[in-house]
Design an enzyme around this catalytic site. Structure first.
Site, mmCIF file in Angstrom:
data_model
loop_
_atom_site.group_PDB
_atom_site.id
_atom_site.type_symbol
_atom_site.label_atom_id
_atom_site.label_comp_id
_atom_site.label_asym_id
_atom_site.label_seq_id
_atom_site.Cartn_x
_atom_site.Cartn_y
_atom_site.Cartn_z
ATOM 1 N N LYS A 1 0.867 -1.180 0.000
ATOM 2 C CA LYS A 1 0.000 0.000 0.000
ATOM 3 C C LYS A 1 0.903 1.228 0.000
ATOM 4 C CE LYS A 1 -3.195 2.347 3.172
ATOM 5 N NZ LYS A 1 -3.509 2.481 4.587
HETATM 6 P P1 FBP Z 1 -6.532 7.298 4.758
HETATM 7 O O1 FBP Z 1 -7.169 6.672 3.554
HETATM 8 O O2 FBP Z 1 -7.542 7.907 5.675
HETATM 9 O O3 FBP Z 1 -5.442 8.275 4.347
HETATM 10 O O4 FBP Z 1 -5.841 6.111 5.574
HETATM 11 C C1 FBP Z 1 -4.613 5.560 5.153
HETATM 12 C C2 FBP Z 1 -3.643 5.547 6.291
HETATM 13 O O5 FBP Z 1 -2.435 4.931 5.912
HETATM 14 C C3 FBP Z 1 -4.203 4.886 7.547
HETATM 15 O O6 FBP Z 1 -4.092 3.494 7.473
HETATM 16 C C4 FBP Z 1 -3.387 5.530 8.611
HETATM 17 O O7 FBP Z 1 -4.042 5.594 9.844
HETATM 18 C C5 FBP Z 1 -3.193 6.909 8.083
HETATM 19 O O8 FBP Z 1 -3.323 6.859 6.679
HETATM 20 C C6 FBP Z 1 -1.844 7.447 8.429
HETATM 21 O O9 FBP Z 1 -1.726 8.719 7.896
HETATM 22 P P2 FBP Z 1 -0.384 9.530 8.082
HETATM 23 O O10 FBP Z 1 0.718 8.549 7.909
HETATM 24 O O11 FBP Z 1 -0.433 10.559 6.998
HETATM 25 O O12 FBP Z 1 -0.411 10.098 9.446
#
Ligand code: FBP
Length: 281
Positions: free
Chosen positions: A194
């Protein structure tokens, strides 16, 4: 080869085969047609309660509402325990084994759960994050390597969140660094990766082509429904295997409609215009 030796060989081969078959079966549940729509809900740890509204602060609400229509939910173990205890999760569980809070200035994902936890919670995969380019990259890579070995032994697929960020990265949305980060996930044995969307279809195609395993795009901060769906269309056109979205689905005021719209693009090849129809219902 003696009798005992042959028996041992057969035993090892059988175990190896069952682990391998197990992994394939789990993988097929998450990717029923080779594509997947995953809902990320680990934000309570990563960002805290501020990501939620009064209507969805309780994770049970999001899980009940969206899990019957998703291909997988990404949860930390506390929420996974609740979901299992209350029998509300209606799709495969991907258990996140690493995490961090954004209260700490240290950009490091610690190991917070184990592959044994994942087996106990009947997960279909495990997940771990690496910030490629961060000061502590080496420690996170080493954790990923260890988790990969454990997951492989348990017959569970591994989803690697490969996020370029930190002092080594000038532009975390640069397709070259995203491709490099994703490739590292594949090199270290992740079964799917991902990562960030690079901003357009052509550059994201390079990310997908650079990675030896399926790539799913992360969602990011909430944008308009149309913009989020255009991004989903673009990553699918680039050859991605799907998306793992959080805020852009459950922060939408029509989360079910938004999930159905995303699903229709990923699994049915809908255009953005046609998918927008799910939000008008
Ligand atoms: P979103 O689709 O809300 O961006 O979620 C993806 C994600 O990777 C989550 O799994 C995780 O909690 C969040 O983004 C972390 O975001 P960041 O690394 O920007 O703080």
């Amino acid at each position: 080869m003696g009798f005992c030796e042959s028996l041992l060989k057969l035993f090892i081969e059988k175990i190896w085969l069952s682990v391998f078959m197990g992994k394939r079966e789990h993988f097929r549940k998450i990717f029923p047609d080779g594509k997947t729509v995953l809902i990320a809900l680990d934000h309570g740890l990563e960002h805290g309660p501020s990501d939620f509204s009064a209507g969805n602060l309780d994770p049970r609400k999001i899980i009940k509402l969206l899990s019957p229509k998703a291909n997988g939910f990404i949860l930390q173990k506390g929420i996974a325990e609740i979901a299992r205890r209350e029998n509300i999760l209606k799709c495969p569980l991907i258990l996140k084994l690493t995490g961090r809070s954004s209260l700490s200035p240290n950009q490091f994902q610690a190991v917070v759960a184990s592959v044994e936890d994942a087996l106990r919670l009947k997960a279909d995969a495990v997940a771990a994050t690496v910030y490629v380019g961060e000061k502590e990259e080496a420690r996170m890579l080493s954790q990923l390597g260890e988790i990969q070995s454990q997951a492989c032994k348990a017959g569970l697929p591994l989803l690697a969140f490969m996020y370029p960020r930190g002092p080594g990265i000038k532009n975390p949305r640069d397709a070259g660094v995203i491709a490099y980060a994703s490739r590292i996930g594949g090199e270290l044995g992740a079964d799917f990766v991902k990562t960030y969307y690079s901003g357009n279809t052509n550059s994201f195609r390079q990310v997908v082509l650079s990675c030896p395993v399926p790539v799913v795009a992360a969602g990011g901060k909430k944008v308009s429904s149309r913009k989020a769906l255009e991004e989903v269309r673009s990553v699918m056109d680039a050859g991605a295997a799907g998306v793992a979205v959080g805020r852009n689905v459950w922060q939408n005021n029509n989360p079910v409609g938004m999930l159905e719209a995303v699903y229709s693009i990923v699994h049915k090849g809908y255009s953005v215009e046609k998918a927008m129809g799910f939000l008008k219902k």
